[in-house]
Design a protein around this motif. Sequence first.
Motif, PDB file in Angstrom:
ATOM      1  N   ARG A  59       0.829  -1.215   0.000  1.00  0.00           N
ATOM      2  CA  ARG A  59       0.000   0.000   0.000  1.00  0.00           C
ATOM      3  C   ARG A  59       0.863   1.265   0.000  1.00  0.00           C
ATOM      4  O   ARG A  59       0.530   2.244  -0.677  1.00  0.00           O
ATOM      5  CB  ARG A  59      -0.926  -0.013   1.214  1.00  0.00           C
ATOM      6  N   ARG A  60       1.953   1.239   0.772  1.00  0.00           N
ATOM      7  CA  ARG A  60       2.799   2.436   0.856  1.00  0.00           C
ATOM      8  C   ARG A  60       3.434   2.746  -0.489  1.00  0.00           C
ATOM      9  O   ARG A  60       3.434   3.893  -0.950  1.00  0.00           O
ATOM     10  CB  ARG A  60       3.886   2.252   1.923  1.00  0.00           C
TER      11      ARG A  60
ATOM     12  N   ALA B  11       0.782   3.709  -3.141  1.00  0.00           N
ATOM     13  CA  ALA B  11       0.334   5.094  -3.022  1.00  0.00           C
ATOM     14  C   ALA B  11       1.250   6.050  -3.768  1.00  0.00           C
ATOM     15  O   ALA B  11       0.850   7.185  -4.081  1.00  0.00           O
ATOM     16  CB  ALA B  11       0.252   5.496  -1.549  1.00  0.00           C
TER      17      ALA B  11
ATOM     18  N   ASP C 177      -8.019  -0.042  -3.320  1.00  0.00           N
ATOM     19  CA  ASP C 177      -7.321   1.206  -3.012  1.00  0.00           C
ATOM     20  C   ASP C 177      -6.809   1.902  -4.267  1.00  0.00           C
ATOM     21  O   ASP C 177      -6.066   2.888  -4.181  1.00  0.00           O
ATOM     22  CB  ASP C 177      -6.132   0.930  -2.087  1.00  0.00           C
TER      23      ASP C 177
END
Length: 231
Positions: free
Chosen positions: A19-20, A23, A48
């Motif tokens: 996710r990091r 992003a 996401d």
Amino acid sequence: MPTLAIVGAGPGLGLSIARRFGAEGFRIALFSRDQNKLDRLAGELAADGIEAAGFAADVTDRPALTRAFDAAKERFGPIDVLEYSPAPADPHSGPLAPVDALDLTVEAAQPQIEYHLYGGITAIRQVLPNMLDRGEGTILVTTGASSGPVVHPPFANIAAASGALRNWVLNLNSALAPKGVYAAHIAIAAWIGKGGPRSHPDVIAESYWELYRARTEPELFYLDPEMRAAL
């Protein structure tokens, strides 16, 4: 769009790292034994807005791991960042169970060597030649802190194998520095998600991003302060 490959992807730290980096515009190639689990993780990342796909392989099956990387590269193209951190299904039983320093045998060490060192070598060999050709790329290798910074006799077989992997990665860091490719080792002294605030996967994942961005340190010793009494 750059691609991050995570070997040992799971719902904890692996998902947080995905996710990091996702992003920041990375696509994510996920590797673990269980395709169903990988598909669920890819679905969570897709929710996401992160493009991701899973490629099932056991790190101790070197031909299968190579085929999985071939499939990932066919889907995403060259791997820009590799994060290697396989986690055993059950670290307390079976061939990967911890063995005390006084009881260590060749037979107890070999499965861990296959798992940590040989698996790590195999994974890195799938991305390193292309990184060298391009003159850029990042390799991040994660182990528990018993790989070197911390002495923990009950994990002797794990320490012997992960310590060998750590040593190689530190040597890679030196050898690759003039070639534009960055390699670093992360030693985690934390019960991920079960200790203090610094044990939270999202907090740890931020350290990976900072390490990737800075590209200066050969090693990160990540310590949850609540672990100090146990070290």
